[in-house]
Design an enzyme around this catalytic site. Structure first.
Site, short mmCIF file in Angstrom:
data_model
loop_
_atom_site.label_atom_id
_atom_site.label_comp_id
_atom_site.label_asym_id
_atom_site.label_seq_id
_atom_site.Cartn_x
_atom_site.Cartn_y
_atom_site.Cartn_z
N LYS A 31 0.84 -1.20 0.00
CA LYS A 31 0.00 0.00 0.00
C LYS A 31 0.87 1.24 0.00
O LYS A 31 1.77 1.39 0.83
CB LYS A 31 -0.92 0.04 1.22
N ASP A 58 -3.59 4.35 -2.00
CA ASP A 58 -4.60 4.78 -1.03
C ASP A 58 -4.51 6.29 -0.81
O ASP A 58 -4.01 6.76 0.21
CB ASP A 58 -4.39 4.03 0.29
N LYS A 60 -7.38 8.24 -1.24
CA LYS A 60 -8.70 8.66 -0.75
C LYS A 60 -9.25 9.86 -1.50
O LYS A 60 -9.62 10.88 -0.91
CB LYS A 60 -8.64 8.94 0.75
N PHE A 62 -11.39 12.62 -3.13
CA PHE A 62 -12.68 13.20 -2.73
C PHE A 62 -12.72 14.62 -3.28
O PHE A 62 -12.17 15.55 -2.70
CB PHE A 62 -12.79 13.19 -1.20
N ASP A 63 -13.39 14.79 -4.44
CA ASP A 63 -13.42 16.09 -5.10
C ASP A 63 -14.59 16.09 -6.08
O ASP A 63 -15.39 15.15 -6.10
CB ASP A 63 -12.08 16.35 -5.81
N PRO A 65 -16.57 15.50 -9.53
CA PRO A 65 -16.45 14.31 -10.37
C PRO A 65 -15.35 14.39 -11.44
O PRO A 65 -14.60 13.42 -11.63
CB PRO A 65 -17.85 14.18 -11.00
N THR A 125 -10.81 3.54 10.23
CA THR A 125 -10.71 2.67 11.40
C THR A 125 -10.12 3.38 12.61
O THR A 125 -10.09 2.82 13.70
CB THR A 125 -9.89 1.41 11.07
N ARG A 185 -4.52 -5.90 13.66
CA ARG A 185 -3.48 -5.99 14.68
C ARG A 185 -3.40 -7.41 15.23
O ARG A 185 -4.43 -8.01 15.55
CB ARG A 185 -3.80 -5.02 15.85
N GLY A 214 0.39 -2.40 8.73
CA GLY A 214 1.60 -1.61 8.54
C GLY A 214 2.58 -1.78 9.66
O GLY A 214 3.44 -2.66 9.65
N ARG A 215 2.46 -0.95 10.70
CA ARG A 215 3.47 -0.88 11.76
C ARG A 215 3.80 -2.20 12.46
O ARG A 215 4.98 -2.44 12.76
CB ARG A 215 3.06 0.19 12.77
#
Length: 237
Positions: A31, A58, A60, A62-63, A65, A125, A185, A214-215
């Site tokens: 990712k 990733d 995201k 958002f604007d 169209p 999340t 996790r 990830g971490r």
């Protein structure tokens, strides 16, 4: 069968690509998120594709169209395999994203290919009840379900949601509607800044198709060993 996606949340491509090299043969998906892409741009995606990884971009989107259509078209042309937009953008934005996905896939320099799957962000999340700045807002799991149903109606390929919501979303939207779940996790590990977390086993049992971690992997003494253990846990169910 669910697949592991490793979040390369690094500040530069050197660190990110070094981590990816350590995980070759263990995880197939990487990712690329906001921090890394803002620092390095398309080159980091090209580096990962050059190592034969599948890439979840990733950002995201958002604007309006037309802007989202162009952004997804550029991502598809770059060769990413999954791209994220916000479900709150509504139907016209979602349909524009799907159009951009198809357009970009036809314009790749190495020839036309399959368009990336477009997944809609439902509820982050990291958010829990009371975090939404709207009085009377539904609790996060209900809002995630409502947005997922809309995303399926808009013709999107799936959603990004917590593993806590995947089972209900699958029942409402169908087994082929993809659920990609961050906030994964291992049992007993720190949740960091995540709020609605599940273990790999819980996510798979609830129907998640992609598990983003990830971490717990990238900060481990042996990232490969942790990733392998997660994959084995997923496959054992």
């Amino acid at each position: 069968m669910a697949e592991l996606v490793v979040a390369l949340d690094f500040k530069d491509s050197e660190a990110a690509l070094n981590m990816a090299r350590q995980l070759r043969g263990t995880a197939k998906w990487m990712k690329v998120g906001l921090e890394l892409f803002t620092a390095e741009g398309p080159s980091v995606v090209r580096g990962l594709k050059g190592m034969d990884f599948k890439v979840f971009l990733d950002l995201k989107f958002f604007d309006i169209p037309n802007t989202v259509r162009g952004a997804v078209r550029s991502a598809a042309r770059l060769g990413v395999d999954i791209v994220s937009i916000h479900a709150l953008g509504g139907e016209r934005m979602a349909q524009a994203a799907m159009e951009g996905s198809r357009e970009g896939a036809s314009l790749r320099s190495n020839g036309p290919g399959d368009p990336p799957r477009v997944l809609a962000i439902t509820m982050l999340t990291s958010m829990a009840a009371g975090d939404l700045p709207v009085d009377g807002a539904p609790e996060p799991s209900q809002m995630a379900l409502d947005l997922a149903v809309k995303a399926e109606q808009y013709g999107l390929n799936g959603v990004v949601c917590s593993g806590l919501e995947a089972e209900r979303i699958k029942k409402a939207c169908g087994k082929d509607f993809l659920c990609l779940t961050p906030g994964i996790r291992p049992s007993g590990s720190s949740s960091d800044d995540q709020r609605r977390v599940v273990t790999p086993a819980q996510a798979v049992l609830n129907g998640s198709d992609f598990l983003v971690m990830g971490r717990p992997i990238t900060n481990a003494a042996s990232p490969r060993d942790v990733a392998q253990a997660v994959c084995e846990e997923m496959l054992s169910l």
